[in-house]
Design a protein around this motif. Structure first.
Motif, mmCIF file in Angstrom:
data_model
loop_
_atom_site.group_PDB
_atom_site.id
_atom_site.type_symbol
_atom_site.label_atom_id
_atom_site.label_comp_id
_atom_site.label_asym_id
_atom_site.label_seq_id
_atom_site.Cartn_x
_atom_site.Cartn_y
_atom_site.Cartn_z
ATOM 1 N N MET A 129 0.830 -1.204 0.000
ATOM 2 C CA MET A 129 0.000 0.000 0.000
ATOM 3 C C MET A 129 0.874 1.268 0.000
ATOM 4 O O MET A 129 0.639 2.201 -0.760
ATOM 5 N N CYS A 130 1.913 1.257 0.830
ATOM 6 C CA CYS A 130 2.806 2.427 0.927
ATOM 7 C C CYS A 130 3.453 2.726 -0.419
ATOM 8 O O CYS A 130 3.474 3.882 -0.872
ATOM 9 N N ASN A 131 3.979 1.691 -1.038
ATOM 10 C CA ASN A 131 4.705 1.914 -2.286
ATOM 11 C C ASN A 131 3.763 2.249 -3.446
ATOM 12 O O ASN A 131 4.114 3.037 -4.318
ATOM 13 N N ASP A 132 2.551 1.678 -3.407
ATOM 14 C CA ASP A 132 1.566 2.046 -4.429
ATOM 15 C C ASP A 132 1.197 3.528 -4.306
ATOM 16 O O ASP A 132 0.979 4.210 -5.296
ATOM 17 N N ALA A 133 1.122 3.992 -3.060
ATOM 18 C CA ALA A 133 0.729 5.392 -2.827
ATOM 19 C C ALA A 133 1.924 6.341 -2.885
ATOM 20 O O ALA A 133 1.773 7.536 -2.657
ATOM 21 N N SER A 134 3.113 5.784 -3.147
ATOM 22 C CA SER A 134 4.358 6.577 -3.185
ATOM 23 C C SER A 134 4.667 7.284 -1.872
ATOM 24 O O SER A 134 5.235 8.363 -1.863
ATOM 25 N N TRP A 135 4.289 6.652 -0.760
ATOM 26 C CA TRP A 135 4.630 7.228 0.544
ATOM 27 C C TRP A 135 6.095 6.958 0.847
ATOM 28 O O TRP A 135 6.611 5.874 0.574
ATOM 29 N N GLU A 136 6.745 7.969 1.435
ATOM 30 C CA GLU A 136 8.151 7.785 1.808
ATOM 31 C C GLU A 136 8.323 7.522 3.284
ATOM 32 O O GLU A 136 9.279 6.884 3.715
ATOM 33 N N SER A 137 7.392 8.072 4.063
ATOM 34 C CA SER A 137 7.551 7.984 5.507
ATOM 35 C C SER A 137 6.206 7.668 6.148
ATOM 36 O O SER A 137 5.211 8.350 5.883
ATOM 37 N N VAL A 138 6.169 6.625 6.949
ATOM 38 C CA VAL A 138 4.920 6.257 7.616
ATOM 39 C C VAL A 138 5.191 6.007 9.099
ATOM 40 O O VAL A 138 6.326 5.742 9.496
ATOM 41 N N GLN A 139 4.144 6.118 9.887
ATOM 42 C CA GLN A 139 4.291 5.941 11.332
ATOM 43 C C GLN A 139 3.423 4.791 11.808
ATOM 44 O O GLN A 139 2.384 4.504 11.217
ATOM 45 N N ILE A 140 3.871 4.147 12.873
ATOM 46 C CA ILE A 140 3.114 3.029 13.424
ATOM 47 C C ILE A 140 2.718 3.345 14.865
ATOM 48 O O ILE A 140 3.556 3.756 15.663
ATOM 49 N N ALA A 141 1.443 3.165 15.158
ATOM 50 C CA ALA A 141 0.957 3.354 16.524
ATOM 51 C C ALA A 141 0.300 2.057 16.969
ATOM 52 O O ALA A 141 -0.681 1.612 16.374
ATOM 53 N N ASN A 142 0.866 1.447 17.971
ATOM 54 C CA ASN A 142 0.410 0.116 18.376
ATOM 55 C C ASN A 142 -0.480 0.178 19.604
ATOM 56 O O ASN A 142 -0.064 0.628 20.665
ATOM 57 N N SER A 143 -1.721 -0.304 19.471
ATOM 58 C CA SER A 143 -2.599 -0.406 20.638
ATOM 59 C C SER A 143 -3.043 -1.841 20.861
ATOM 60 O O SER A 143 -3.944 -2.108 21.640
ATOM 61 N N GLY A 144 -2.411 -2.766 20.157
ATOM 62 C CA GLY A 144 -2.751 -4.184 20.315
ATOM 63 C C GLY A 144 -2.146 -4.751 21.586
ATOM 64 O O GLY A 144 -1.543 -4.031 22.381
ATOM 65 N N SER A 145 -2.264 -6.068 21.765
ATOM 66 C CA SER A 145 -1.842 -6.672 23.033
ATOM 67 C C SER A 145 -0.353 -7.039 23.066
ATOM 68 O O SER A 145 0.184 -7.328 24.130
#
Ligand code: BES
Ligand code: MN
Ligand code: ZN
Length: 477
Positions: free
Chosen positions: A88-104
């Motif tokens: 998805m990131c590369n299809d959208a040409s995103w260079e920088s993404v962030q991850i926010a984890n609220s799982g267990s």
């Protein structure tokens, strides 16, 4: 191109943020207003596990991840989700993404990033339009309070090591001859901080590495034997752990030429064991683990040149044991024998060899597992198996029964390099056992070193399998 892993700063502006949750109830923790939450809930109700909310130029992607009672599957779900989002990131040409984890899972964001970064790997060295083909993704950011800097840089180093191992496997023989591979090890040693010694043919002759020399006879390139050593000041172990990697830079089968259609197409992967141990050295040295580790790589290609060793030859190995060669395509065990026998000099605490050794292992375990054998079963393998579950490079134990030893007895020599029609992975293991006098684990990575099609972050071609396994094992020592 390697991907940077960083803690998000005030001024970092990711193009997308991935919010990881496992239950709809965890939505309440996320920074969305009630209208947006309703929209997310609606989309989850429609059996989707994914919802994207645009706000202020940022794509906010909420992912409802699958859990599992089995911890290995649970963790792997996070990596696989990361791999899916990489596309998805590369299809959208995103260079920088962030991850926010609220799982267990407390390290869920790291697992997700691991899957994403491994899925973004490319081998473009030989492409004319490499720039155009290059993935856009350059950096993955983490919330400031979600993780410590050390675990981020540790993961980044391991990922870089996997990238390097994949590069080595993907390099064709036209570039990666045995001497060239040794040069790559030297480069990696300089970069990561471990010592690399390369023996040339003369030295190999002097030390009587007759297995390696026999296989090399049909080649036009000389063999090499590389010794990598990482010895930190305060190592937890008194005697080293020794890794041995099969370094057949190309396997034609030799005079017992590989004859079935396409069976040679990917045989540049036959140094997958060497790539794994070099990658592991890279990761442990970069992360400054407190373990003393040595890695040994006997290397050559296996070719049917004019002077090639022939079926029927008898090779007297350096310890005096004679081997009747009945199939020149069983070359891996010939070169590993020298590596293992050299390992005796270190009086090692444990030796682990990694080798793309048999098609039989692939047929038994299938493409997702490693065939493992241990002298004195259970002593160290239990811990290695746990690491396998942790990183999802799982081990399947096969026995080293004495009956398998009977199958490689020779009439004319002490042993032969070919078993019967049965238990091909185990008879190969039994062959290697002859050259050990230390605690020892044999990992047949023929099933996993090469991937025939992309599956999540296990991309088609060289996988770099073994690097994460060894790193996890050694860091838990
Ligand atoms: N490198 C091959 C094993 C291999 C097979 C690696 C498939 C990766 C994918 C090894 O040297 C080999 O040829 N093994 C033979 C042994 C046999 C002749 C006893 C095999 O497995 O067929
Ligand atoms: Mn072979
Ligand atoms: Zn081979």
């Amino acid at each position: 191109m390697k991907i940077a892993l960083k803690v998000a700063q005030k001024n970092s502006s990711p193009e997308a943020i991935f919010y990881l949750i496992e239950k709809k109830s965890q939505l309440s923790k996320l920074p969305f207003d009630s209208k947006q939450k309703k929209q997310i809930k609606n989309s989850f109700e429609k059996n989707s596990s994914f919802c994207c909310i645009q706000s202020e130029g940022v794509s906010n992607i909420v992912l409802l991840l699958d859990t599992d009672k089995n911890a290995a599957y649970h963790r792997e779900n996070y990596r696989q989700a990361g791999a899916r989002c990489c596309g998805m990131c590369n299809d959208a040409s995103w260079e920088s993404v962030q991850i926010a984890n609220s799982g267990s899972l407390s390290d869920g964001h790291l697992l997700f990033a691991e899957g994403m970064a491994l899925a973004s790997y490319q081998f473009l060295k030989y492409k004319k339009d490499a720039k155009k083909d290059q993935n856009s993704l350059k950096s993955i950011l983490f919330d400031k309070d979600s993780t410590d800097k050390k675990s981020i840089s540790s993961l980044a180093n391991v990922l870089e090591a996997v990238y390097q191992a994949r590069d080595l496997v993907n390099e064709p023989l036209s570039y990666l001859t045995a001497p060239q591979m040794a040069k790559e090890f030297q480069r990696m040693g300089k970069e990561a901080g471990f010592k690399v010694t390369v023996w040339n043919k003369k030295r190999i002759e002097k030390e009587n590495f007759q297995g390696l020399l026999a296989v090399n006879k049909g080649s036009v390139d000389p063999p090499t034997f590389t010794i990598m050593e990482y010895k930190p000041a305060k190592a937890v172990n008194k005697s080293p752990i020794v890794l041995v990697g099969k370094g057949i830079v190309y396997d034609t089968g030799g005079l017992s030429l590989k004859s079935t259609a396409n069976s040679m197409d990917h045989m540049k992967c036959d140094m997958g064991g060497a790539a794994a141990v070099a990658g592991a050295m890279f990761a442990i040295a970069k992360n400054k683990l407190k373990v003393h580790v040595v890695a040994l790589v006997p290397a050559t290609d296996n070719r049917p040149g004019l002077n090639a060793y022939v079926p029927g030859d008898i090779v007297r190995m350096r310890d005096g044991l004679s081997v009747e060669v009945l199939n020149t395509d069983a070359e891996g065990r010939m070169v590993l024998a020298d590596g293992l026998s050299w390992a005796k000099n270190y009086k090692p605490e444990l030796v682990i060899d990694l080798a793309t050794l048999t098609g039989a292992a692939l047929r038994t375990v299938g493409p997702t597992g490693i065939a493992a054998m241990e002298k004195d079963s259970g002593k160290h393998l239990d811990q290695l198996r746990t690491s396998g579950e942790n990183v999802y490079e799982r081990l399947f134990e096969m026995p080293l029964w004495r009956e398998y030893g009977e199958m490689i007895k020779s009439e004319i020599a002490d042993i032969r390099n070919l078993g019967g029609p049965f238990a091909g992975a185990q008879t190969a293991g039994k062959f290697l056992e002859h050259f050990t006098d230390f605690p020892w684990i044999h990992l047949d990575i023929a099933p996993v070193a090469w991937s025939y099609h992309s599956e999540g972050y296990r991309l088609k071609n060289g996988t770099g399998a073994g690097v994460r396994l060894l790193f996890d094992f050694l860091s838990n020592r």
